[in-house]
Design a protein around this motif. Structure first.
Motif, mmCIF file in Angstrom:
data_model
loop_
_atom_site.group_PDB
_atom_site.id
_atom_site.type_symbol
_atom_site.label_atom_id
_atom_site.label_comp_id
_atom_site.label_asym_id
_atom_site.label_seq_id
_atom_site.Cartn_x
_atom_site.Cartn_y
_atom_site.Cartn_z
ATOM 1 N N VAL A 87 0.799 -1.229 0.076
ATOM 2 C CA VAL A 87 0.028 -0.156 0.043
ATOM 3 C C VAL A 87 0.817 1.245 -0.073
ATOM 4 O O VAL A 87 0.696 2.147 -0.720
ATOM 5 N N GLN A 88 1.912 1.233 0.816
ATOM 6 C CA GLN A 88 2.775 2.453 0.928
ATOM 7 C C GLN A 88 3.622 2.524 -0.522
ATOM 8 O O GLN A 88 3.753 3.845 -0.731
ATOM 9 N N LYS A 89 4.027 1.726 -1.144
ATOM 10 C CA LYS A 89 4.391 1.756 -2.406
ATOM 11 C C LYS A 89 3.365 2.239 -3.485
ATOM 12 O O LYS A 89 4.108 2.924 -4.177
ATOM 13 N N ALA A 90 2.276 1.716 -3.475
ATOM 14 C CA ALA A 90 1.344 2.165 -4.468
ATOM 15 C C ALA A 90 1.069 3.831 -4.104
ATOM 16 O O ALA A 90 0.963 4.590 -5.040
ATOM 17 N N GLU A 91 1.109 4.489 -2.980
ATOM 18 C CA GLU A 91 0.880 5.554 -2.630
ATOM 19 C C GLU A 91 2.185 6.416 -3.298
ATOM 20 O O GLU A 91 2.155 7.702 -3.784
ATOM 21 N N ALA A 92 3.191 5.791 -2.996
ATOM 22 C CA ALA A 92 4.621 6.656 -3.619
ATOM 23 C C ALA A 92 4.618 6.625 -5.106
ATOM 24 O O ALA A 92 4.860 7.606 -5.614
ATOM 25 N N ALA A 93 3.993 5.739 -5.717
ATOM 26 C CA ALA A 93 3.743 5.478 -7.130
ATOM 27 C C ALA A 93 2.758 6.778 -7.507
ATOM 28 O O ALA A 93 3.039 7.140 -8.616
ATOM 29 N N LYS A 94 1.796 7.120 -6.895
ATOM 30 C CA LYS A 94 0.839 8.046 -7.149
ATOM 31 C C LYS A 94 1.803 9.500 -7.107
ATOM 32 O O LYS A 94 1.357 10.053 -7.813
ATOM 33 N N TRP A 95 2.637 9.852 -6.176
ATOM 34 C CA TRP A 95 2.989 10.881 -6.162
ATOM 35 C C TRP A 95 4.237 10.919 -7.160
ATOM 36 O O TRP A 95 4.228 11.890 -7.820
ATOM 37 N N GLN A 96 4.619 10.012 -7.540
ATOM 38 C CA GLN A 96 5.452 9.904 -8.848
ATOM 39 C C GLN A 96 4.646 10.164 -10.141
ATOM 40 O O GLN A 96 5.149 11.060 -10.621
ATOM 41 N N ALA A 97 3.670 9.813 -10.326
ATOM 42 C CA ALA A 97 2.695 10.173 -11.443
ATOM 43 C C ALA A 97 2.477 11.728 -11.538
ATOM 44 O O ALA A 97 2.326 12.397 -12.277
ATOM 45 N N ILE A 98 1.944 12.193 -10.171
ATOM 46 C CA ILE A 98 1.668 13.470 -9.925
ATOM 47 C C ILE A 98 2.983 14.414 -10.081
ATOM 48 O O ILE A 98 2.673 15.315 -10.999
ATOM 49 N N ALA A 99 4.000 14.099 -9.765
ATOM 50 C CA ALA A 99 5.183 14.911 -9.995
ATOM 51 C C ALA A 99 5.580 15.035 -11.381
ATOM 52 O O ALA A 99 6.390 15.889 -11.762
ATOM 53 N N SER A 100 5.110 13.805 -12.108
ATOM 54 C CA SER A 100 5.452 14.078 -13.745
ATOM 55 C C SER A 100 4.726 15.180 -14.171
ATOM 56 O O SER A 100 5.253 15.727 -15.302
ATOM 57 N N MET A 101 3.815 15.696 -13.927
ATOM 58 C CA MET A 101 3.045 17.003 -14.380
ATOM 59 C C MET A 101 3.452 18.372 -13.578
ATOM 60 O O MET A 101 3.179 19.273 -14.131
ATOM 61 N N LEU A 102 4.554 18.140 -12.803
ATOM 62 C CA LEU A 102 4.758 19.464 -12.107
ATOM 63 C C LEU A 102 6.375 19.727 -12.792
ATOM 64 O O LEU A 102 7.160 19.023 -13.359
ATOM 65 N N PRO A 103 7.002 21.074 -12.629
ATOM 66 C CA PRO A 103 8.045 21.414 -13.123
ATOM 67 C C PRO A 103 9.167 20.555 -12.324
ATOM 68 O O PRO A 103 9.126 20.217 -11.078
ATOM 69 N N HIS A 104 10.244 20.263 -13.177
ATOM 70 C CA HIS A 104 11.427 19.620 -12.775
ATOM 71 C C HIS A 104 12.662 20.625 -12.881
ATOM 72 O O HIS A 104 12.566 21.183 -14.110
ATOM 73 N N VAL A 105 13.350 21.025 -11.868
ATOM 74 C CA VAL A 105 14.271 21.929 -11.874
ATOM 75 C C VAL A 105 15.649 20.920 -11.776
ATOM 76 O O VAL A 105 15.740 20.256 -10.600
ATOM 77 N N ASP A 106 16.677 21.284 -12.527
ATOM 78 C CA ASP A 106 17.955 20.485 -12.515
ATOM 79 C C ASP A 106 19.093 21.602 -12.532
ATOM 80 O O ASP A 106 19.029 22.599 -13.140
ATOM 81 N N ALA A 107 19.911 21.402 -11.633
ATOM 82 C CA ALA A 107 21.152 22.280 -11.599
ATOM 83 C C ALA A 107 22.515 21.412 -12.024
ATOM 84 O O ALA A 107 22.834 20.172 -11.752
ATOM 85 N N LYS A 108 23.405 22.157 -12.946
ATOM 86 C CA LYS A 108 24.867 21.644 -13.262
ATOM 87 C C LYS A 108 25.748 22.566 -13.157
ATOM 88 O O LYS A 108 25.835 23.713 -13.190
ATOM 89 N N LEU A 109 26.721 21.983 -12.125
ATOM 90 C CA LEU A 109 28.169 22.670 -11.916
ATOM 91 C C LEU A 109 29.192 22.284 -13.056
ATOM 92 O O LEU A 109 29.205 20.978 -13.169
ATOM 93 N N GLY A 110 30.023 22.936 -13.545
ATOM 94 C CA GLY A 110 31.070 22.707 -14.484
ATOM 95 C C GLY A 110 32.475 23.403 -14.222
ATOM 96 O O GLY A 110 32.282 24.533 -13.765
ATOM 97 N N TYR A 111 33.363 22.825 -14.597
ATOM 98 C CA TYR A 111 34.627 23.437 -14.707
ATOM 99 C C TYR A 111 35.471 23.144 -15.634
ATOM 100 O O TYR A 111 35.739 21.986 -16.361
ATOM 101 N N THR A 112 36.137 23.998 -16.444
ATOM 102 C CA THR A 112 36.753 23.835 -17.699
ATOM 103 C C THR A 112 38.004 24.582 -17.684
ATOM 104 O O THR A 112 38.207 26.066 -17.064
ATOM 105 N N ASN A 113 39.244 24.087 -18.141
ATOM 106 C CA ASN A 113 40.538 24.349 -18.104
ATOM 107 C C ASN A 113 41.258 24.084 -19.264
ATOM 108 O O ASN A 113 41.185 22.937 -19.679
ATOM 109 N N PHE A 114 41.864 25.158 -20.241
ATOM 110 C CA PHE A 114 42.423 24.951 -21.466
ATOM 111 C C PHE A 114 43.813 24.891 -21.434
ATOM 112 O O PHE A 114 44.578 24.604 -22.466
ATOM 113 N N LEU A 115 44.305 24.840 -19.972
ATOM 114 C CA LEU A 115 45.794 24.438 -19.960
ATOM 115 C C LEU A 115 46.755 25.399 -20.848
ATOM 116 O O LEU A 115 47.674 25.205 -21.395
ATOM 117 N N GLY A 116 46.395 26.769 -20.755
ATOM 118 C CA GLY A 116 47.208 27.808 -21.351
ATOM 119 C C GLY A 116 47.094 27.954 -22.723
ATOM 120 O O GLY A 116 47.622 28.957 -23.111
#
Length: 470
Positions: free
Chosen positions: A51-80
């Motif tokens: 039952v708990q798993k089914a309730e978690a799956a329901k929130w997963q389905a609801i979350a698919s309709m809501l905004p998803h925000v992702d953050a990405k950090l990067g570092y680049t060095n051209f070595l001179g």
């Protein structure tokens, strides 16, 4: 010496802990046993997790309709490394705008003037310039949203799955109650069987002692003593078998309750009080509400889920809209900014329109419709099967009641016959062989009574389980 004392104390503490664990007692009435099993049974805990798993799956389905925000950090060095921008200048430092003699022939004075201005203004750039390629760090935030009818159907499916999980939990509750009731009553019936056998053993043992004294004074024969001695041993052997059956019944009850095998169970109910308060005829007369039956409800939910699967496959033919917003920041750690053409903010939208899939989506939809029809047929078959099962269980319970009452009367008659036979034997009017035969008949009647009692209780539990009145 000190080490030996430590080992001795440790051993004593272990023995005391084991002894206290082995002596754990659990006093239970039938009602208490059902409640205890519902709280501790391991299979029931698995249903609760579902039952708990089914309730978690329901929130997963609801979350698919809501905004998803992702953050990405990067570092680049051209070595001179240093990039050079050259817009057409020659290696000799020319501007790259110098016309050939043939081109000069067709230029008028105004063209030559303009060409001179360009050469003076852009000469340094066109001759080439260096662009710094310093190390930098990136931070990118992206928000996305996807809109499709399948998401809504997915949430509806999740709700149906939760309902099915809760119904399955109710079914597990009902099964646990039925199993506990059967195991509990099996212990009581086995103990009642032992009680009857011990009573018969005590009666025959008294006759054996009396016959032995009669033989010692020359009134009875050795054959009579031997016959009664064998009879006592046979009954004692049946008592031992019953004791083993009682232990098996207790172990079955421990397993259903989810307690340790060393736990001592003390059952506060007894079979006579249970039979006194039990109304099997009321169970036979109880109504059967098909719509409230858990099996029917589960099948109804299965049909609804199949309907949503058809809707899900239908929505696969419709467009999907995706939106995104992206914000980027770049840091050069205090050094000169290099060549950076990435915009800080970006927004976009994508509309995905399904056009042609070579019949793949159509085939999926057709399969979903077939599954729906199958689920409807399975529900119809199950409903008809439950109707037949109801009639059969009522018939079996009625038959078990009649057999039980007949066997109960048979034990009463056999007991009176045995008592009369004992009186005749003591007066010397019948032989020990006749007495043994009558005693065997009494033991057989008691065994038939115990079997009829167990059949009655099992038939009643089965019907109560179907009617969901446990």
């Amino acid at each position: 010496m000190k080490r030996k004392k430590i080992v001795l104390l440790l051993g004593c503490s272990i023995m005391l802990s084991v002894n206290s664990f082995a002596q754990e007692k659990l006093h239970l009435s039938l009602s208490d046993a059902k409640g205890y099993a519902l709280r501790h049974n391991r299979s029931l805990k698995s249903s609760e997790l579902a039952v708990q798993k089914a309730e978690a799956a329901k929130w997963q389905a609801i979350a698919s309709m809501l905004p998803h925000v992702d953050a990405k950090l990067g570092y680049t060095n051209f070595l001179g490394y240093t990039a050079e921008l050259n817009l057409g200048g020659s290696s000799g430092g020319g501007s790259g705008f110098a016309p050939t003699p043939d081109e000069m022939a067709v230029l008028d004075a105004g063209d030559v003037a303009v060409l001179g201005i360009l050469q003076r203004g852009l000469g340094s750039m066109m001759g080439g310039s260096e662009i710094p390629m310093n190390p930098y760090g990136d931070l990118t935030l992206q928000a996305t949203m996807v809109f499709t009818g399948m998401q809504v159907v997915g949430v509806q499916l999740s709700n149906l799955v939760i309902d099915m999980s809760k119904l399955s939990l109710n079914v597990s509750d009902l099964n646990i109650k039925a199993n506990v009731t059967t195991a509990y009553l099996s212990v009581l019936v086995a103990e009642e069987s032992k009680k009857l056998l011990e009573s018969s053993k005590e009666n025959v043992q008294k006759l054996h002692e009396t016959t032995k004294k009669m033989y010692e004074v020359g009134v009875a024969e050795q054959t009579a003593v031997d016959q009664l001695d064998v009879q006592v041993r046979l009954i004692a052997n049946e008592v031992k078998k019953t004791e083993r059956n009682i232990e098996l019944a207790y172990n079955a009850l421990r397993l259903i309750l989810g307690v340790n095998s060393a736990t001592e169970l003390v059952l506060s109910d007894n079979i006579n009080n249970f039979l006194k308060n039990n109304d099997a005829y009321a169970t036979v007369a109880a109504e059967f509400d098909m719509d409230k039956n858990y099996t029917v409800q589960l099948l109804n939910q299965n049909v609804k889920i199949s309907e949503k699967q058809v809707a899900l496959k239908t929505w696969e033919h419709t467009p999907t809209l995706a939106l995104f917003f992206q914000h980027s920041e770049r840091s050069y750690f205090g050094k000169a900014e290099g060549f950076n053409m990435a915009p800080p903010n970006t927004i976009g939208a994508t509309l995905n329109i399904p056009i042609f899939s070579s019949g793949e989506r159509y085939s999926k939809l057709k399969q979903a419709k077939i599954d729906l029809k199958t689920a409807e047929l399975n529900r119809e078959d199950a409903v008809e099967g439950l109707k037949v099962q109801e009639r059969q269980l009522r018939f079996l319970l009625n038959s078990a009641i009649e057999t039980y009452e007949l066997q109960k009367k048979n034990v009463e008659v056999s007991t009176r016959i045995f008592e009369k036979t004992v009186q005749k034997y003591q007066l010397g009017t019948i032989s020990s062989t006749e007495l043994t035969t009558i005693n065997n008949s009494l033991i057989s009647a008691q065994g038939s009574y115990i079997g009829a009692l167990m059949d009655l209780l099992i038939a009643q539990v089965n019907l109560q389980k179907l009617l969901q009145t446990m």
